[in-house]
Design a protein around this motif. Structure first.
Motif, PDB file in Angstrom:
ATOM      1  N   GLU A   1       0.840  -1.196   0.000  1.00 11.28           N
ATOM      2  CA  GLU A   1       0.000   0.000   0.000  1.00 11.28           C
ATOM      3  C   GLU A   1       0.876   1.247   0.000  1.00 11.28           C
ATOM      4  OE1 GLU A   1      -3.052   2.464   2.924  1.00 11.28           O
ATOM      5  OE2 GLU A   1      -2.240   0.526   3.563  1.00 11.28           O
ATOM      6  N   TYR A   2       0.662   2.108  -0.978  1.00  3.89           N
ATOM      7  CA  TYR A   2       1.307   3.425  -1.028  1.00  3.89           C
ATOM      8  C   TYR A   2       0.273   4.422  -0.536  1.00  3.89           C
ATOM      9  CZ  TYR A   2       4.767   1.010  -3.886  1.00  3.89           C
ATOM     10  OH  TYR A   2       5.722   0.122  -4.336  1.00  3.89           O
ATOM     11  N   SER A   3       0.591   5.107   0.570  1.00  2.00           N
ATOM     12  CA  SER A   3      -0.474   5.821   1.266  1.00  2.00           C
ATOM     13  C   SER A   3      -0.030   7.168   1.818  1.00  2.00           C
ATOM     14  CB  SER A   3      -1.012   4.938   2.398  1.00  2.00           C
ATOM     15  OG  SER A   3      -2.304   5.325   2.783  1.00  2.00           O
ATOM     16  N   ASP A   4      -1.029   7.963   2.175  1.00  3.75           N
ATOM     17  CA  ASP A   4      -0.878   9.346   2.645  1.00  3.75           C
ATOM     18  C   ASP A   4      -1.774   9.482   3.865  1.00  3.75           C
ATOM     19  OD1 ASP A   4      -1.904  12.068   2.964  1.00  3.75           O
ATOM     20  OD2 ASP A   4      -0.995  12.588   1.056  1.00  3.75           O
ATOM     21  N   THR A   5      -1.197   9.838   5.008  1.00  4.53           N
ATOM     22  CA  THR A   5      -1.962   9.848   6.258  1.00  4.53           C
ATOM     23  C   THR A   5      -3.032  10.932   6.303  1.00  4.53           C
ATOM     24  OG1 THR A   5      -0.150  11.121   7.241  1.00  4.53           O
ATOM     25  CG2 THR A   5      -0.221   8.756   7.725  1.00  4.53           C
ATOM     26  N   GLU A   6      -2.986  11.913   5.394  1.00  3.46           N
ATOM     27  CA  GLU A   6      -4.015  12.946   5.363  1.00  3.46           C
ATOM     28  C   GLU A   6      -5.040  12.718   4.254  1.00  3.46           C
ATOM     29  OE1 GLU A   6      -4.843  15.418   7.485  1.00  3.46           O
ATOM     30  OE2 GLU A   6      -3.394  14.406   8.774  1.00  3.46           O
TER      31      GLU A   6
ATOM     32  N   PRO B   1      -8.342  11.168   2.943  1.00  4.45           N
ATOM     33  CA  PRO B   1      -9.532  10.594   3.582  1.00  4.45           C
ATOM     34  C   PRO B   1      -9.839   9.181   3.117  1.00  4.45           C
ATOM     35  CG  PRO B   1     -10.143  12.275   1.966  1.00  4.45           C
ATOM     36  CD  PRO B   1      -8.652  12.365   2.134  1.00  4.45           C
ATOM     37  N   PHE B   2      -9.499   8.865   1.865  1.00  4.76           N
ATOM     38  CA  PHE B   2      -9.734   7.521   1.367  1.00  4.76           C
ATOM     39  C   PHE B   2      -8.746   6.540   1.985  1.00  4.76           C
ATOM     40  CE2 PHE B   2     -10.942  10.527  -2.033  1.00  4.76           C
ATOM     41  CZ  PHE B   2     -12.309  10.349  -1.973  1.00  4.76           C
ATOM     42  N   CYS B   3      -7.529   7.017   2.262  1.00  2.00           N
ATOM     43  CA  CYS B   3      -6.545   6.172   2.945  1.00  2.00           C
ATOM     44  C   CYS B   3      -6.996   5.858   4.370  1.00  2.00           C
ATOM     45  CB  CYS B   3      -5.179   6.862   2.977  1.00  2.00           C
ATOM     46  SG  CYS B   3      -4.468   7.170   1.347  1.00  2.00           S
ATOM     47  N   LYS B   4      -7.635   6.818   5.003  1.00  2.62           N
ATOM     48  CA  LYS B   4      -8.161   6.610   6.356  1.00  2.62           C
ATOM     49  C   LYS B   4      -9.169   5.463   6.357  1.00  2.62           C
ATOM     50  CE  LYS B   4     -10.701   9.190   9.955  1.00  2.62           C
ATOM     51  NZ  LYS B   4      -9.759   9.251  11.107  1.00  2.62           N
ATOM     52  N   VAL B   5     -10.037   5.439   5.352  1.00  2.00           N
ATOM     53  CA  VAL B   5     -11.010   4.357   5.222  1.00  2.00           C
ATOM     54  C   VAL B   5     -10.305   3.043   4.887  1.00  2.00           C
ATOM     55  CG1 VAL B   5     -12.966   3.510   3.860  1.00  2.00           C
ATOM     56  CG2 VAL B   5     -12.863   5.927   4.536  1.00  2.00           C
ATOM     57  N   TYR B   6      -9.381   3.113   3.947  1.00  2.00           N
ATOM     58  CA  TYR B   6      -8.668   1.912   3.491  1.00  2.00           C
ATOM     59  C   TYR B   6      -7.822   1.317   4.611  1.00  2.00           C
ATOM     60  CZ  TYR B   6      -6.266  -0.985  -0.047  1.00  2.00           C
ATOM     61  OH  TYR B   6      -5.781  -2.021  -0.806  1.00  2.00           O
ATOM     62  N   HIS B   7      -7.323   2.168   5.504  1.00  2.00           N
ATOM     63  CA  HIS B   7      -6.527   1.670   6.627  1.00  2.00           C
ATOM     64  C   HIS B   7      -7.367   0.725   7.487  1.00  2.00           C
ATOM     65  CE1 HIS B   7      -2.864   1.913   9.015  1.00  2.00           C
ATOM     66  NE2 HIS B   7      -3.616   1.950  10.102  1.00  2.00           N
ATOM     67  N   GLU B   8      -8.613   1.073   7.702  1.00  2.00           N
ATOM     68  CA  GLU B   8      -9.494   0.193   8.479  1.00  2.00           C
ATOM     69  C   GLU B   8      -9.778  -1.100   7.710  1.00  2.00           C
ATOM     70  OE1 GLU B   8     -10.423   0.664  11.683  1.00  2.00           O
ATOM     71  OE2 GLU B   8      -8.962   2.284  11.482  1.00  2.00           O
ATOM     72  N   THR B   9      -9.933  -0.983   6.399  1.00  2.00           N
ATOM     73  CA  THR B   9     -10.119  -2.178   5.577  1.00  2.00           C
ATOM     74  C   THR B   9      -8.925  -3.115   5.700  1.00  2.00           C
ATOM     75  OG1 THR B   9     -11.548  -1.068   3.972  1.00  2.00           O
ATOM     76  CG2 THR B   9     -10.336  -3.003   3.195  1.00  2.00           C
TER      77      THR B   9
ATOM     78  N   TYR C   1       4.390  17.057  -2.320  1.00  3.23           N
ATOM     79  CA  TYR C   1       5.503  17.511  -3.154  1.00  3.23           C
ATOM     80  C   TYR C   1       4.988  18.028  -4.499  1.00  3.23           C
ATOM     81  CZ  TYR C   1       7.847  14.429   0.193  1.00  3.23           C
ATOM     82  OH  TYR C   1       8.271  13.813   1.341  1.00  3.23           O
ATOM     83  N   GLY C   2       5.846  18.738  -5.221  1.00  5.04           N
ATOM     84  CA  GLY C   2       5.519  19.192  -6.565  1.00  5.04           C
ATOM     85  C   GLY C   2       4.722  20.477  -6.582  1.00  5.04           C
ATOM     86  N   ASP C   3       4.171  20.775  -7.741  1.00  6.11           N
ATOM     87  CA  ASP C   3       3.455  22.034  -7.940  1.00  6.11           C
ATOM     88  C   ASP C   3       2.056  22.009  -7.347  1.00  6.11           C
ATOM     89  OD1 ASP C   3       5.635  23.041  -9.356  1.00  6.11           O
ATOM     90  OD2 ASP C   3       4.864  22.309 -11.278  1.00  6.11           O
ATOM     91  N   GLN C   4       1.462  20.837  -7.223  1.00  2.65           N
ATOM     92  CA  GLN C   4       0.102  20.724  -6.711  1.00  2.65           C
ATOM     93  C   GLN C   4       0.099  19.949  -5.401  1.00  2.65           C
ATOM     94  OE1 GLN C   4      -2.593  19.194  -9.654  1.00  2.65           O
ATOM     95  NE2 GLN C   4      -1.944  20.628 -11.229  1.00  2.65           N
ATOM     96  N   VAL C   5       0.523  20.620  -4.337  1.00  3.52           N
ATOM     97  CA  VAL C   5       0.544  19.982  -3.020  1.00  3.52           C
ATOM     98  C   VAL C   5      -0.895  19.811  -2.539  1.00  3.52           C
ATOM     99  CG1 VAL C   5       1.188  20.268  -0.606  1.00  3.52           C
ATOM    100  CG2 VAL C   5       2.808  20.869  -2.415  1.00  3.52           C
ATOM    101  N   LEU C   6      -1.256  18.595  -2.233  1.00  2.00           N
ATOM    102  CA  LEU C   6      -2.615  18.309  -1.781  1.00  2.00           C
ATOM    103  C   LEU C   6      -2.701  18.258  -0.259  1.00  2.00           C
ATOM    104  CD1 LEU C   6      -5.423  17.755  -2.945  1.00  2.00           C
ATOM    105  CD2 LEU C   6      -4.882  15.325  -2.944  1.00  2.00           C
ATOM    106  N   HIS C   7      -1.669  17.676   0.355  1.00  2.00           N
ATOM    107  CA  HIS C   7      -1.651  17.543   1.816  1.00  2.00           C
ATOM    108  C   HIS C   7      -0.287  17.980   2.335  1.00  2.00           C
ATOM    109  CE1 HIS C   7      -4.708  14.173   0.883  1.00  2.00           C
ATOM    110  NE2 HIS C   7      -5.359  15.269   1.189  1.00  2.00           N
TER     111      HIS C   7
END
Length: 259
Positions: free
Chosen positions: A86-91, A93-101, A126-132
């Motif tokens: 799993e390649y994941s990002d702690t911020e 929201p879908f990863c938060k759900v997937y973590h429980e899965t 990272y990059g030009d479009q930082v999401l979290h």
């Protein structure tokens, strides 16, 4: 997971034989459970249907997935039959759900070398479009937790992050040492480690390796089975995102039934 080798009397494992029935299983499950999304460059992408799995996995460009080693963050035995990377990002929201899965998947399949859960950092920081913007520092903090408390501390700490954050930079970075104290780690040492930035390069290297493995959003999953890398993607090569427990269970059961 060790790569499976084949001698001259054995036929190489044919991924088509596995992915074809898996695509049918996923198609039915996605119809039943609705649309599940993954984050990609600041916008949502969705899983459309099961045939995308075979199209994506077999037609996508060759991906470069780092071998699973003891240096990875592992829940389960490194040499399990199936490695779910799993390649994941702690911020995310879908990863938060997937973590429980994935916690449910590990609880069911983590014993007897059936499944190993491999967590790799892919913070969209990272990059030009930082999401979290906070996700990279949180990933660094999990490495500090590992330094202070060992591999079990990594999992306790990241479980606590996912349980606490509201996602989308919903966790105040100043509270990271407090979360460490909640799982039994030294708060002062944790703060010093986080502030040092000593794991920034390691987290960025994990992100770069994830990109080579095909990750562009989170969560992104690659399954290693019988020496093959099977990315869970659609025919455009986009990750199928936070697939629900029932879908992941069907995938695993199908693999374990494969001779």
């Amino acid at each position: 997971m060790e790569q499976t080798t084949h001698n001259q009397t054995q036929k190489p494992f044919d991924m088509k034989q596995l992915i074809m029935p898996l695509s049918i299983l996923i198609a039915g499950a996605l119809i039943a459970f609705g649309v599940y999304a993954s984050e990609k460059k600041g916008s949502d992408t969705t899983a459309s249907n099961g045939k995308d799995l075979i199209n994506g996995a077999l037609q996508a460009p060759e991906i470069e997935v780092a071998k699973v080693t003891d240096e990875d963050h592992l829940r389960g035995d490194k040499d399990a039959k199936i490695a779910i990377i799993e390649y994941s990002d702690t911020e995310c929201p879908f990863c938060k759900v997937y973590h429980e899965t994935m916690k449910k998947i590990f609880a069911e399949y983590g014993s007897n070398k059936q499944v190993v859960w491999v967590y790799r950092h892919f913070p969209l920081s990272y990059g030009d479009q930082v999401l979290h913007k906070y996700a990279a520092k949180e990933a660094e903090a999990t490495e500090c937790a590992t330094e202070l408390g060992g591999k079990d501390a990594f999992w306790k700490y990241i479980d606590e992050i996912y349980a606490t954050t509201k996602s989308n930079d919903g966790l105040d970075p100043a509270t990271l040492p407090d979360l460490a104290a909640k799982v039994g780690l030294d708060k002062a040492k944790m703060k010093a480690c986080i502030d040092s930035g000593k794991y920034a390069e390691k987290v960025k290297a994990s992100y770069d390796a994830g990109a080579k493995a095909g990750a562009a959003g989170t969560p992104y999953t690659v399954i290693q089975f019988k020496g093959e890398n099977i990315p869970l993607v659609n025919e455009q090569g986009q990750g199928l995102g936070a697939l629900p427990y029932d879908v992941m269970k069907k995938i695993i059961d199908q693999m374990l039934a494969t001779k």
